[in-house]
Design an enzyme around this catalytic site. Structure first.
Site, short mmCIF file in Angstrom:
data_model
loop_
_atom_site.label_atom_id
_atom_site.label_comp_id
_atom_site.label_asym_id
_atom_site.label_seq_id
_atom_site.Cartn_x
_atom_site.Cartn_y
_atom_site.Cartn_z
N TYR A 213 38.67 20.14 44.29
CA TYR A 213 40.33 20.30 44.82
C TYR A 213 40.95 21.23 45.59
CZ TYR A 213 40.32 22.85 40.24
OH TYR A 213 40.24 23.12 39.13
N ASP A 291 42.14 28.65 23.72
CA ASP A 291 40.37 28.19 23.55
C ASP A 291 40.24 29.16 22.24
OD1 ASP A 291 40.14 26.77 25.85
OD2 ASP A 291 38.36 28.23 26.27
C1 LIG Z 1 34.73 24.62 34.81
C2 LIG Z 1 35.95 25.40 33.48
C3 LIG Z 1 36.44 24.00 34.23
C4 LIG Z 1 37.64 24.85 33.88
N1 LIG Z 1 38.89 23.69 34.31
C5 LIG Z 1 40.46 23.71 33.55
C6 LIG Z 1 41.57 22.99 34.93
O1 LIG Z 1 40.96 22.17 35.52
N2 LIG Z 1 42.46 23.00 33.73
C7 LIG Z 1 42.82 23.51 32.26
O2 LIG Z 1 44.06 23.23 32.14
N3 LIG Z 1 41.55 23.89 31.96
C8 LIG Z 1 40.59 23.80 32.31
N4 LIG Z 1 39.10 24.77 32.14
C9 LIG Z 1 39.43 25.07 30.18
C10 LIG Z 1 40.71 26.21 30.66
O3 LIG Z 1 39.47 28.09 31.55
C11 LIG Z 1 40.14 27.56 29.44
O4 LIG Z 1 41.44 26.03 28.65
C12 LIG Z 1 41.31 28.66 29.72
O5 LIG Z 1 40.84 29.71 30.23
C13 LIG Z 1 41.61 29.43 28.20
O6 LIG Z 1 42.93 29.94 27.53
P1 LIG Z 1 42.91 31.52 27.40
O7 LIG Z 1 43.65 32.33 26.98
O8 LIG Z 1 42.93 30.71 25.70
O9 LIG Z 1 41.65 31.93 26.51
P2 LIG Z 1 40.84 32.77 27.95
O10 LIG Z 1 41.62 32.31 29.17
O11 LIG Z 1 39.08 32.96 27.57
O12 LIG Z 1 41.86 34.52 27.65
C14 LIG Z 1 40.90 34.43 26.37
C15 LIG Z 1 41.46 36.45 27.40
O13 LIG Z 1 40.88 37.49 26.45
C16 LIG Z 1 40.94 38.45 26.43
N5 LIG Z 1 39.80 39.24 24.91
C17 LIG Z 1 38.17 38.05 24.39
N6 LIG Z 1 38.25 39.23 23.27
C18 LIG Z 1 39.16 40.12 23.00
C19 LIG Z 1 38.91 40.94 22.02
N7 LIG Z 1 38.68 40.84 21.55
N8 LIG Z 1 40.49 42.22 22.65
C20 LIG Z 1 41.23 42.14 23.31
N9 LIG Z 1 41.57 40.52 24.38
C21 LIG Z 1 39.64 39.37 23.72
C22 LIG Z 1 39.48 38.18 27.19
O14 LIG Z 1 38.85 38.91 28.12
C23 LIG Z 1 40.61 37.35 28.15
O15 LIG Z 1 41.59 37.73 29.22
C24 LIG Z 1 38.39 24.23 32.44
C25 LIG Z 1 37.44 25.62 31.69
C26 LIG Z 1 35.42 25.48 32.47
C27 LIG Z 1 34.81 26.10 31.62
#
Ligand SMILES: Cc1cc2nc3c(=O)[nH]c(=O)nc-3n(C[C@H](O)[C@H](O)[C@H](O)COP(=O)(O)OP(=O)(O)OC[C@H]3O[C@@H](n4cnc5c(N)ncnc54)[C@H](O)[C@@H]3O)c2cc1C
Length: 393
Positions: A213, A291
């Site tokens: 996309y 996540d």
């Molecule tokens: C190939 C692929 C394609 C995707 N496409 C889509 C899409 O099109 N649309 C959609 O909605 N979702 C999509 N996703 C899912 C999406 O990427 C995740 O669900 C999203 O990034 C989750 O966000 P989060 O903030 O929970 O975690 P993350 O984005 O993983 O952020 C976690 C943060 O915590 C930090 N962290 C980790 N451990 C520690 C620690 N011990 N201390 C301090 N900081 C820490 C990390 O550095 C990071 O900055 C896709 C996933 C994949 C693998």
């Protein structure tokens, strides 16, 4: 109220912004020395953009996004095309909000800027969270090499390998799905004209599928290719593969795919793992979101959107009920919806990779049957219509 957030990803920053806008103080601790997302795309359906508009950053994001005109299904070998659904103005007409495709670093930048506008020193970089302890009146977060900080509640928004989750629930037991995801971006001018279109495409084939996309007002095309393969087990945003390996994985696929693959400079690969949906992810003053709480396969493109919804609902619950009760209300409000999304994402694997697709005639029949307008509506309407602003909590 002072809320500690572990992780400044999409979920952590959305929660921080929503809390600050509800008048609740936050401190965000991010392990990375600088705020940067992987250089890939993310799709934000109307249920996500609705929240981003409510938080006042919709237009800022729109300026950096793409609004694809629609999505289509394509047969991996013949290239035959079926409509999945209309987007662009149709998303706004049906759901009230647009469907954006966004370059991840742009989304993170917009979120971080908005958090800093509300509280300039809210985000602490180079601060890795190691664990926590909690008492009746507060929670203490341990930071590696930085001592401890205390707050009224702790939100683990630290992603798929969450330390906070492991402290709440014990060791993690992810299960490898036997599939890997390839990712890459391509400047649009490298693609032939007939491919450089403002639509999202989902090529489905036996044992694999490819989604592409446009991003950044159509200047870049994002590539995600998922393939059944058992020899790569690392769940990482930064592990690199080679063009040769990627091309060999998609040997026999349509010529457009071959052209696309050759245009990607650096392909990245990620082993897709699943974790069984959790019944509970809150322990008194500590909870999880995104996540960390409910990682899912990317086959509904909803993982980041769920993290965005979580952040908003969490802020509402804390503002309405206070800490301990608020966290319980948040978890209860999000349990069924996120479980259904985890399960719906997994179910798409069998659809996108079905063996019936190997044969062009049988494959066409399969697509005609699986992607009728009724079945598409059953799979997506409940996702896109959700309103994190008004859902009962
Ligand atoms: C190939 C692929 C394609 C995707 N496409 C889509 C899409 O099109 N649309 C959609 O909605 N979702 C999509 N996703 C899912 C999406 O990427 C995740 O669900 C999203 O990034 C989750 O966000 P989060 O903030 O929970 O975690 P993350 O984005 O993983 O952020 C976690 C943060 O915590 C930090 N962290 C980790 N451990 C520690 C620690 N011990 N201390 C301090 N900081 C820490 C990390 O550095 C990071 O900055 C896709 C996933 C994949 C693998």
């Amino acid at each position: 109220m002072r809320i500690l957030i572990a992780g400044a990803g999409i979920g952590g920053l959305t929660a921080a912004l929503a809390l600050l806008r509800s008048g609740i103080d936050v401190e965000v601790y991010e392990q990375a020395p600088e705020l940067k997302e992987v250089g890939a795309g993310v799709q934000l359906a109307a249920n996500g953009t609705r929240v981003l508009y409510a938080l006042g950053i919709g237009d800022e994001l729109k300026a950096l996004s793409c609004e694809a005109q629609g999505k289509e299904i394509r047969h991996w070998q013949t290239g035959e095309t079926w409509k999945l659904f209309d987007l662009g103005p149709a998303s706004i007409e049906r759901y009230g909000f647009p469907y954006f495709t966004v370059y991840r670093p742009d989304l993170l930048e917009v979120l971080a800027r908005a958090v800093r506008r509300a509280k300039p020193d809210a985000i602490h970089l180079g601060a890795r969270c190691a664990g926590f302890t909690q008492g009746d009146a507060s929670v203490t977060l341990q930071l590696e090499n930085r001592g401890t900080v205390r707050g009224d509640a702790l939100i683990g928004a630290d992603g798929v390998h969450s330390r906070i989750r492991q402290t709440v629930l014990g060791p993690d037991r992810p299960e490898f799905t036997g599939t890997i995801a390839w990712r890459g971006v391509v400047p649009m001018e490298r693609l032939p004209k007939h491919m450089a279109r403002m639509v999202g495409s989902n090529w489905v084939g036996p044992g694999g599928h490819i989604v592409h996309y446009p991003l950044r007002a159509g200047k870049v095309m994002n590539f995600v290719g998922v393939l059944e393969r058992s020899d790569w087990r690392i769940e990482s945003w930064t592990a690199r593969g080679t063009t040769e390996e990627l091309a060999s994985d998609y040997r026999g696929w349509h010529e457009d795919i071959q052209v696309f693959i050759r245009a990607i400079d650096t392909p990245y690969k990620w082993a897709l793992m699943v974790r069984a949906p959790l019944e509970r992810w809150t322990s008194r003053r500590v909870t999880l979101l995104g996540d960390a709480a409910h990682s899912m396969l990317p086959f509904l493109a909803q993982g980041a959107v769920m993290a965005i919804e979580d952040g908003f609902v969490l802020a509402r619950a804390l503002a309405q009920y206070g800490v301990e009760e608020g966290l319980q209300h948040y978890e209860a409000a999000r349990r069924d919806r996120t479980r259904r999304t985890v399960e719906g994402s997994a179910a798409n694997m069998h659809r996108f990779h079905n063996r019936a697709l190997a044969d062009p005639v049988e494959g066409k029949r399969f697509i005609d049957r699986e992607w009728t307008s009724q079945r598409i509506a059953d799979r997506y309407e409940w996702l896109f219509r959700y309103d994190a602003q008004t859902v009962p909590i």
